[in-house]
Design a protein around this motif. Sequence first.
Motif, PDB file in Angstrom:
ATOM      1  N   ASP A 173      12.316   6.051  23.098  1.00 14.83           N
ATOM      2  CA  ASP A 173      12.812   4.692  22.906  1.00 14.83           C
ATOM      3  C   ASP A 173      14.151   4.749  22.162  1.00 14.83           C
ATOM      4  OD1 ASP A 173      10.621   3.132  24.046  1.00 14.83           O
ATOM      5  OD2 ASP A 173       9.424   3.961  22.405  1.00 14.83           O
ATOM      6  N   ARG A 191      13.229   5.216  33.443  1.00 14.57           N
ATOM      7  CA  ARG A 191      11.857   5.733  33.384  1.00 14.57           C
ATOM      8  C   ARG A 191      11.417   6.006  34.825  1.00 14.57           C
ATOM      9  NH1 ARG A 191       9.812   5.090  28.098  1.00 14.57           N
ATOM     10  NH2 ARG A 191      10.756   3.372  26.962  1.00 14.57           N
ATOM     11  N   ASP A 247       7.561   0.274  19.884  1.00 15.76           N
ATOM     12  CA  ASP A 247       8.443   1.456  19.826  1.00 15.76           C
ATOM     13  C   ASP A 247       8.288   2.180  18.489  1.00 15.76           C
ATOM     14  OD1 ASP A 247       9.286   0.606  22.280  1.00 15.76           O
ATOM     15  OD2 ASP A 247      11.329   0.083  21.667  1.00 15.76           O
TER      16      ASP A 247
HETATM   17 MG    MG Z   1      11.581  -0.025  24.744  1.00 14.23          MG
END
Ligand code: MG
Length: 267
Positions: A66, A122, A196
């Motif tokens: 993150d 991602r 996160d």
């Molecule tokens: Mg994030």
Amino acid sequence: MTQPICVTPGTTVSLTDHDPGYTGDYEDKAAAKADVKHNVKKLQELQQVLWAEGKHALLIVLQAMDAGGKDGTIKHVMHGVNPQGCRVTSFKVPSALELAHDYLWRIHQATPQRGQIGIFNRSHYEDVLVVRVHELVPAGIWQQRYEQINHFEELLAGEGTTIVKFFLHISKKEQKKRFQERLQDPKKNWKFSIKDVQERDHWDAYMQAYEDALSKCSTAWAPWHIVPADHKWYRNLVVSQVLVETLEGLDLHYPPPLPDAGQITIA
Ligand code: MG
Ligand code: AMP
């Protein structure tokens, strides 16, 4: 660049050997500015030919912890490319429908068509990262996935998709700094997520999972690149450089002109 960026297939990655703050021969942002600008312009030109020729597809996979800079990389490196020939897919927590299929189902649907650049913000790697760290499936299931991913990527490559994978490598210290900025800057507040911060507690497990993914899934047909990403400008330089070199390696050409173009009169 003396710190290796591309992971040689078959080698075992130890992330502690890779300095996230590395900047090569570049002293600061100003020193890299002209090169980044040059690469971004070159990328725009190359994409135009990729699109016109319609023969190859390019798939860019971005993975990071993150606040690792996936969004920033897309914004700064890809900002001039023709949106018609580019598609960004952000993979989130799978939906109920996605979970009812195999993990590559949603991925395959998002792969770029010939002529296109596909960017994965991602990717299927989450299925050996977050899924492994949080034991979302039994170990026996995620352990098989490295080989399955290699075969899947080999299929894509064999059918005309060039694959480049980037792990944006930030330090734990830099992540803290970026989280704090997100908390303090009203323009960045929306990016802050308490989830996160919780994920940060699993930092070491994530590093281990990344090391395995980078070691087991860097192949001749889909190599991984470890990008030093504590300095955003250096990250942009490396990613843009690798993309330009990759596209140049494709030997792209505009389709030949119409044979009778000279004879056509437009009333
Ligand atoms: Mg994030
Ligand atoms: P963000 O990139 O900040 O929008 O967050 C997306 C979230 O989705 C991250 O926390 C990812 O770990 C999570 N995610 C993405 N793919 C998967 C997956 N296959 N299984 C579980 N969580 C996932």
